[in-house]
Design an enzyme around this catalytic site. Structure first.
Site, PDB file in Angstrom:
ATOM      1  NE  ARG A 178      42.523  37.861  34.536  1.00 10.92           N
ATOM      2  CZ  ARG A 178      41.702  38.210  34.396  1.00 10.92           C
ATOM      3  NH1 ARG A 178      40.155  38.885  34.931  1.00 10.92           N
ATOM      4  NH2 ARG A 178      41.670  38.847  32.654  1.00 10.92           N
ATOM      5  CB  SER A 238      47.382  33.711  31.079  1.00  7.67           C
ATOM      6  OG  SER A 238      46.988  34.067  29.932  1.00  7.67           O
ATOM      7  CD  GLU A 280      45.952  33.662  35.133  1.00  6.96           C
ATOM      8  OE1 GLU A 280      45.192  33.666  33.990  1.00  6.96           O
ATOM      9  OE2 GLU A 280      46.364  35.478  34.851  1.00  6.96           O
TER      10      GLU A 280
END
Length: 307
Positions: free
Chosen positions: A179, A228, A298
């Site tokens: 990520r 998310s 995130e």
């Protein structure tokens, strides 16, 4: 809150600018959470050359932020000082196929890129069908879902730096990790090239249908959400940690941890950006207290908190 209007000075310094400059433009309508204050300056470039011209002549002391469709973003209630650049689909959203290469502008929706690849009978990009963002965000954060990641398919990315210079990066140059990418945060990605593999059209469509069915049944995709919220820690699922900490359904003001999926925060209708961020921080504190694991955001957060 409003900021000093610096657009007249910018326009005077950039007589050949073709894109649109707006002062104190609200950003809430441009984000999936539908919250947040204004941008001091919102710039929508006409094309990549216009963006390069703008960056070349922009005062170095002004901070710059880039947004796509605002699907993974919290804009704080006090607004964003400096310049917010929005890459519009009409200028940066083209997707085309040449052999096994899928070329896309960074304002192209991930889902659209997957669809174009499928239409050309190219597999490997199906995971993008389940990511509610743009290619620019996918490059910046190595977006992934359903067993695939951006790093698995990228051939080359194109970006413009703060001096208005264009650069090309190979997959290795991007230094992808979970990520995240190692690319300079000041770079603004404008285009990317991905490689797919020839495959059976029916099989590709079947996998995309599975991705969509999973989203429909497991994620609150009809809500005002940012996707998310936290990265999965090594060896753990963020949602399981959030659930184990007793946070399912937890509320702060108009913000709530989704009952359907604990790693999603939702705006129930009247949330502020501060409600959402405070809820996220409360969840992080409870998870660390119960598991000893510090969750990492995130979702990107930009701007100032309201005074």
């Amino acid at each position: 809150m409003s900021f000093a209007d610096i657009t007249p000075d910018l326009k005077a310094a950039m007589p050949e600018l073709r894109g649109r400059l707006l002062a104190n433009e609200g950003l809430a309508p441009l984000t999936w959470f539908r919250v947040g204050g204004p941008a001091q300056v919102l710039f929508t470039p006409a094309d990549a050359d216009d963006l390069a011209y703008f960056l070349k002549h922009l005062p170095a002391e002004l901070p710059v932020y880039v947004i796509g469709v605002g699907s993974n973003l919290i804009v704080r209630d006090g607004g964003v000082p400096g310049v917010v650049i929005r890459l519009a689909p009409r200028a940066f959203g083209e997707v085309k196929v040449d052999g096994d290469i899928v070329a896309a502008g960074t304002a192209a929706l991930d889902k659209r890129v997957a669809e174009v690849a499928a239409s050309a009978n190219l597999t490997g990009l199906e995971f993008l069908f389940g990511i509610p963002g743009t290619i620019g965000g996918a490059l910046r954060m190595n977006a992934g879902a359903n067993g695939g990641e951006t790093k698995d398919i990228l051939v080359e990315a194109t970006a413009i730096d703060r001096q208005g210079v264009t650069h090309h990066f190979t997959n290795a140059d991007m230094n992808f990790t979970y990520r995240a990418s190692g690319a300079d945060p000041s770079l603004i990605f404008t285009a990317a090239r991905f490689r797919g593999k020839p495959s059976d059209a029916e099989a590709i469509r079947g996998r995309m249908a599975e991705v969509q069915a999973h989203r429909e049944t497991a994620q609150p995709i009809r809500e005002k959400t940012g996707g998310s919220t936290f990265k999965n820690p090594p060896g753990h699922s963020a949602w399981r940690l959030v659930d184990a900490a007793g946070c399912r359904g937890l509320k702060v003001g108009g913000a709530q941890v989704s009952e359907m999926h604990c790693n999603f925060l939702i705006n129930t209708g009247n949330a502020t950006a501060d409600d959402i961020e405070t809820l996220g921080e409360t969840v992080r504190e409870r998870v660390e207290a119960t598991s000893g694991i510090a969750l990492q955001w995130e979702i990107k957060r930009i701007g100032l908190k309201a005074r």
